[in-house]
Design a protein around this motif. Structure first.
Motif, mmCIF file in Angstrom:
data_model
loop_
_atom_site.group_PDB
_atom_site.id
_atom_site.type_symbol
_atom_site.label_atom_id
_atom_site.label_comp_id
_atom_site.label_asym_id
_atom_site.label_seq_id
_atom_site.Cartn_x
_atom_site.Cartn_y
_atom_site.Cartn_z
ATOM 1 N N ILE A 173 0.857 -1.191 0.000
ATOM 2 C CA ILE A 173 0.000 0.000 0.000
ATOM 3 C C ILE A 173 0.889 1.235 0.000
ATOM 4 N N LYS A 174 0.653 2.102 -0.955
ATOM 5 C CA LYS A 174 1.428 3.342 -1.048
ATOM 6 C C LYS A 174 0.859 4.381 -0.088
ATOM 7 N N GLU A 175 1.747 4.993 0.669
ATOM 8 C CA GLU A 175 1.323 6.038 1.597
ATOM 9 C C GLU A 175 0.889 7.275 0.822
ATOM 10 N N PRO A 176 -0.239 7.887 1.184
ATOM 11 C CA PRO A 176 -0.665 9.106 0.477
ATOM 12 C C PRO A 176 0.311 10.250 0.706
ATOM 13 N N LYS A 177 0.509 11.027 -0.329
ATOM 14 C CA LYS A 177 1.410 12.174 -0.222
ATOM 15 C C LYS A 177 0.782 13.268 0.637
ATOM 16 N N GLU A 178 1.622 13.865 1.480
ATOM 17 C CA GLU A 178 1.138 14.950 2.312
ATOM 18 C C GLU A 178 0.911 16.201 1.477
ATOM 19 N N LYS A 179 -0.127 16.949 1.828
ATOM 20 C CA LYS A 179 -0.422 18.181 1.117
ATOM 21 C C LYS A 179 0.630 19.237 1.438
ATOM 22 N N ASP A 180 0.912 20.078 0.475
ATOM 23 C CA ASP A 180 1.879 21.160 0.661
ATOM 24 C C ASP A 180 1.261 22.200 1.579
ATOM 25 N N PRO A 181 1.808 22.395 2.780
ATOM 26 C CA PRO A 181 1.176 23.327 3.729
ATOM 27 C C PRO A 181 1.531 24.790 3.480
ATOM 28 N N ARG A 182 2.339 25.088 2.463
ATOM 29 C CA ARG A 182 2.816 26.465 2.304
ATOM 30 C C ARG A 182 1.690 27.427 1.940
ATOM 31 N N TYR A 183 0.789 26.980 1.078
ATOM 32 C CA TYR A 183 -0.215 27.903 0.562
ATOM 33 C C TYR A 183 -1.622 27.609 1.076
ATOM 34 N N THR A 184 -1.946 26.328 1.226
ATOM 35 C CA THR A 184 -3.329 25.961 1.485
ATOM 36 C C THR A 184 -3.553 25.707 2.967
ATOM 37 N N PRO A 185 -4.402 26.500 3.628
ATOM 38 C CA PRO A 185 -4.718 26.236 5.025
ATOM 39 C C PRO A 185 -5.641 25.027 5.143
ATOM 40 N N ASP A 186 -5.842 24.588 6.371
ATOM 41 C CA ASP A 186 -6.721 23.446 6.615
ATOM 42 C C ASP A 186 -8.144 23.815 6.192
ATOM 43 N N PRO A 187 -8.729 23.084 5.215
ATOM 44 C CA PRO A 187 -10.075 23.461 4.762
ATOM 45 C C PRO A 187 -11.143 23.213 5.824
ATOM 46 N N ASN A 188 -10.857 22.363 6.818
ATOM 47 C CA ASN A 188 -11.844 22.066 7.860
ATOM 48 C C ASN A 188 -11.736 23.013 9.049
ATOM 49 N N ARG A 189 -10.784 23.921 8.996
ATOM 50 C CA ARG A 189 -10.628 24.854 10.111
ATOM 51 C C ARG A 189 -11.761 25.871 10.119
ATOM 52 N N PRO A 190 -12.313 26.198 11.273
ATOM 53 C CA PRO A 190 -13.387 27.199 11.312
ATOM 54 C C PRO A 190 -12.877 28.573 10.900
ATOM 55 N N TYR A 191 -13.762 29.376 10.366
ATOM 56 C CA TYR A 191 -13.375 30.698 9.871
ATOM 57 C C TYR A 191 -12.917 31.588 11.027
ATOM 58 N N ASN A 192 -11.828 32.295 10.793
ATOM 59 C CA ASN A 192 -11.323 33.258 11.763
ATOM 60 C C ASN A 192 -10.622 34.350 10.985
ATOM 61 N N LYS A 193 -11.035 35.600 11.147
ATOM 62 C CA LYS A 193 -10.497 36.688 10.334
ATOM 63 C C LYS A 193 -9.022 36.933 10.586
ATOM 64 N N TYR A 194 -8.561 36.679 11.813
ATOM 65 C CA TYR A 194 -7.140 36.899 12.095
ATOM 66 C C TYR A 194 -6.289 35.824 11.410
ATOM 67 N N TRP A 195 -6.726 34.562 11.573
ATOM 68 C CA TRP A 195 -5.989 33.483 10.920
ATOM 69 C C TRP A 195 -5.976 33.676 9.414
ATOM 70 N N ASP A 196 -7.150 33.993 8.865
ATOM 71 C CA ASP A 196 -7.237 34.126 7.409
ATOM 72 C C ASP A 196 -6.411 35.307 6.914
ATOM 73 N N SER A 197 -6.337 36.378 7.687
ATOM 74 C CA SER A 197 -5.509 37.520 7.286
ATOM 75 C C SER A 197 -4.038 37.142 7.268
ATOM 76 N N ILE A 198 -3.605 36.422 8.306
ATOM 77 C CA ILE A 198 -2.210 35.979 8.357
ATOM 78 C C ILE A 198 -1.917 35.016 7.215
ATOM 79 N N ASP A 199 -2.856 34.098 6.969
ATOM 80 C CA ASP A 199 -2.674 33.142 5.867
ATOM 81 C C ASP A 199 -2.592 33.863 4.528
ATOM 82 N N ALA A 200 -3.446 34.881 4.335
ATOM 83 C CA ALA A 200 -3.437 35.615 3.069
ATOM 84 C C ALA A 200 -2.120 36.354 2.882
ATOM 85 N N ALA A 201 -1.625 36.991 3.973
ATOM 86 C CA ALA A 201 -0.356 37.708 3.872
ATOM 87 C C ALA A 201 0.802 36.734 3.613
#
Length: 293
Positions: A173-201
């Motif tokens: 069984i091949k291990e699934p490749k980990e997602k690149d964390p550089r650009y894409t935040p956790d899609p299941n994370r609840p919305y937070n304007k501070y986190w999203d602002s930091i992520d956008a910057a």
């Protein structure tokens, strides 16, 4: 279950079972032994190409050779033999004949006319057929019985392994490749304007950095190298056109004095004219580009 280092490699064992199955299929469907080329081709198609046995069997049954064998049974009332197989397959592969052309030629033969007119088909000296018991099929040599490879097999794979596409072995069984964390935040994370602002910057900064190193710097290097090449070409061009002899000065101060008119020992008129012209040009450039304080 399969334990690495203690049992036979399940993948190799599965390939062997597949090849035994292919030998039986060729004997049953095409009436001949499978060659090494066909054995390698179909084995790779199953174990590396993602095909299953049913798909391979369908492809074999759609082949020209299978059609030719069925045509012999229908039109001539007998099995296709090696001589006819080689002749007609060569006619189709290298002679450019279609199935319709081959069928028309077969129907022109005396054997076809005799058989269709009520004559007996050519008898082939075949041995008595072998009858195998339940769960068994005739082997590739046609002189014995083996376990039917088409029967479902319960395969127990070890941890980290799963049943392959052919259903007759285990693959890792091949291990699934980990997602690149550089650009894409956790899609299941609840919305937070501070986190999203930091992520956008951070995302914008990362993309700008990537653009700088991956696009801007290579382009700048390319343009700089082009400029260097142009300068070198211009230097070589004008150097070849120069007919005079450059002054032999070692000290840059002596060269400066000569072209600035400070060398009073040189009374050559041509040199004086050249010095005047050069001095006038230098004065013009100084006036044009000098910074006034």
């Amino acid at each position: 279950p399969y334990i690495p280092g203690q049992n036979i490699d399940p993948q190799e064992e599965a390939r062997q079972r597949t090849q035994e199955w292919l030998r039986g299929v060729y004997k049953k469907e095409l009436g001949r032994e499978i060659g090494q080329e066909g054995l390698d081709y179909w084995t790779k198609d199953i174990h590396e190409g993602g095909q299953n046995r049913n798909q391979v069997l369908s492809n074999i049954r759609r082949s020209d050779e299978k059609w030719l064998g069925d045509t012999y049974k229908t039109e001539l009332g007998r099995e296709l033999r090696d001589e006819g197989r080689e002749y007609w397959m060569n006619d189709m592969r290298e002679g450019g004949q279609s199935r319709e052309d081959v069928l028309a030629n077969i129907r022109r033969s005396d054997e076809y006319k005799e058989y269709q007119g009520g004559g007996n088909p050519i008898e082939i000296d075949d041995p008595d057929p072998i009858v195998c018991g339940p769960g068994m099929v005739t082997n590739s040599a046609g002189d014995g019985c083996v376990v039917d490879p088409d029967l479902p097999i319960d395969i127990d794979c070890a941890n980290g392994y799963k049943v392959n596409a052919a259903g007759d072995g285990c693959v890792k069984i091949k291990e699934p490749k980990e997602k690149d964390p550089r650009y894409t935040p956790d899609p299941n994370r609840p919305y937070n304007k501070y986190w999203d602002s930091i992520d956008a910057a951070a995302d914008a900064g990362n993309r700008m950095t990537d653009d700088y190193y991956q696009r801007f710097l290579p382009q700048m290097k390319k343009e700089v190298m082009l400029g260097i090449d142009e300068i070198g070409a211009a230097d070589r061009y004008h150097e070849s056109r120069y007919e005079g002899k450059p002054p032999d000065y070692i000290d840059p101060a002596d060269l400066f004095k000569k072209y600035r008119g400070g060398d009073s020992d040189d009374d050559d008129d041509n040199d004086s004219d050249a010095v005047k012209t050069l001095t006038q040009r230098l004065d013009e450039l100084e006036k044009k580009y000098s910074i006034k304080v």
